[in-house]
Design a protein around this motif. Structure first.
Motif, mmCIF file in Angstrom:
data_model
loop_
_atom_site.group_PDB
_atom_site.id
_atom_site.type_symbol
_atom_site.label_atom_id
_atom_site.label_comp_id
_atom_site.label_asym_id
_atom_site.label_seq_id
_atom_site.Cartn_x
_atom_site.Cartn_y
_atom_site.Cartn_z
ATOM 1 N N TYR A 70 0.834 -1.195 0.000
ATOM 2 C CA TYR A 70 0.000 0.000 0.000
ATOM 3 C C TYR A 70 0.872 1.249 0.000
ATOM 4 O O TYR A 70 1.975 1.251 0.546
ATOM 5 C CB TYR A 70 -0.902 0.040 1.238
ATOM 6 C CG TYR A 70 -2.083 -0.873 1.131
ATOM 7 C CD1 TYR A 70 -3.296 -0.402 0.647
ATOM 8 C CD2 TYR A 70 -1.994 -2.208 1.508
ATOM 9 C CE1 TYR A 70 -4.394 -1.245 0.533
ATOM 10 C CE2 TYR A 70 -3.081 -3.055 1.403
ATOM 11 C CZ TYR A 70 -4.283 -2.568 0.913
ATOM 12 O OH TYR A 70 -5.365 -3.395 0.804
ATOM 13 N N GLN A 98 -4.396 0.506 -7.902
ATOM 14 C CA GLN A 98 -5.784 0.343 -7.490
ATOM 15 C C GLN A 98 -6.026 1.270 -6.300
ATOM 16 O O GLN A 98 -5.634 0.957 -5.180
ATOM 17 C CB GLN A 98 -6.074 -1.110 -7.103
ATOM 18 C CG GLN A 98 -5.946 -2.070 -8.249
ATOM 19 C CD GLN A 98 -6.170 -3.508 -7.791
ATOM 20 O OE1 GLN A 98 -6.333 -3.793 -6.614
ATOM 21 N NE2 GLN A 98 -6.167 -4.414 -8.752
ATOM 22 N N GLN A 120 -7.772 2.884 -3.337
ATOM 23 C CA GLN A 120 -8.755 2.415 -2.374
ATOM 24 C C GLN A 120 -9.521 3.596 -1.774
ATOM 25 O O GLN A 120 -9.018 4.716 -1.748
ATOM 26 C CB GLN A 120 -8.052 1.639 -1.241
ATOM 27 C CG GLN A 120 -7.239 0.450 -1.717
ATOM 28 C CD GLN A 120 -8.102 -0.602 -2.382
ATOM 29 O OE1 GLN A 120 -9.112 -1.011 -1.835
ATOM 30 N NE2 GLN A 120 -7.717 -1.038 -3.569
ATOM 31 N N ARG A 135 -10.072 7.148 -1.729
ATOM 32 C CA ARG A 135 -9.517 7.545 -3.024
ATOM 33 C C ARG A 135 -8.698 8.827 -2.864
ATOM 34 O O ARG A 135 -8.263 9.168 -1.786
ATOM 35 C CB ARG A 135 -10.613 7.647 -4.068
ATOM 36 C CG ARG A 135 -11.423 6.333 -4.175
ATOM 37 C CD ARG A 135 -12.341 6.271 -5.344
ATOM 38 N NE ARG A 135 -11.708 6.424 -6.640
ATOM 39 C CZ ARG A 135 -11.031 5.473 -7.295
ATOM 40 N NH1 ARG A 135 -10.846 4.303 -6.750
ATOM 41 N NH2 ARG A 135 -10.532 5.698 -8.484
#
Length: 140
Positions: A77, A124, A126, A129
């Motif tokens: 992440y 991507q 999450q 956002r």
């Protein structure tokens, strides 16, 4: 420097944390010492809070972000915060920025959400956002 000191204290208290000093300036190997603490074959969290707006465009902050992510395992992440232009108070913000740079000599670059989004292409994103902090709201 306080952030580096706090990170060092946190490293003592938490076994699986690594902090990198240098303001993201090491383009070749941004997380050289982290492999001693973190298993870089497993997902990690890369946290860049209140860092990237101190890196001017000619230092390629977009490449710095990618360099960290390129060394992170799939499933990792990225969390970041960044200063942005305030369309409701541009004159005040510009004056404040000029005062800051005059007093500190440090670079400071506001970037739009669209500029930051370009750095995150292919990721991507999450929830919540990429979101701006509402003008006038308090963060802390």
């Amino acid at each position: 420097m306080a952030g580096v000191f706090q990170a060092a204290q946190l490293q003592v208290a938490v076994r699986f944390i690594a902090a990198v000093d240098g303001g993201g300036r090491n383009r070749c190997s941004p997380i050289p010492r982290c492999g001693k603490t973190l298993d870089l074959s497993r997902p990690i969290a890369v946290v860049m809070n209140a860092v990237l707006h101190f890196i001017p465009d000619d230092r390629r902050p977009d490449h710095i972000v990618r360099a960290y992510l390129d060394q992170a395992a799939p499933g990792s992440y990225l969390a970041l915060t960044h200063a942005a232009p305030d369309p409701t108070h541009p004159d005040e913000q510009n004056a404040m920025l000029a005062d800051y740079q005059k007093l500190t000599g440090a670079p400071f670059t506001n970037r739009t959400p669209e500029q930051i989004a370009a750095w995150l292409d292919g990721l991507q994103i999450q929830p919540p956002r990429l979101v701006p902090r509402p003008s006038g709201s308090r963060c802390c």
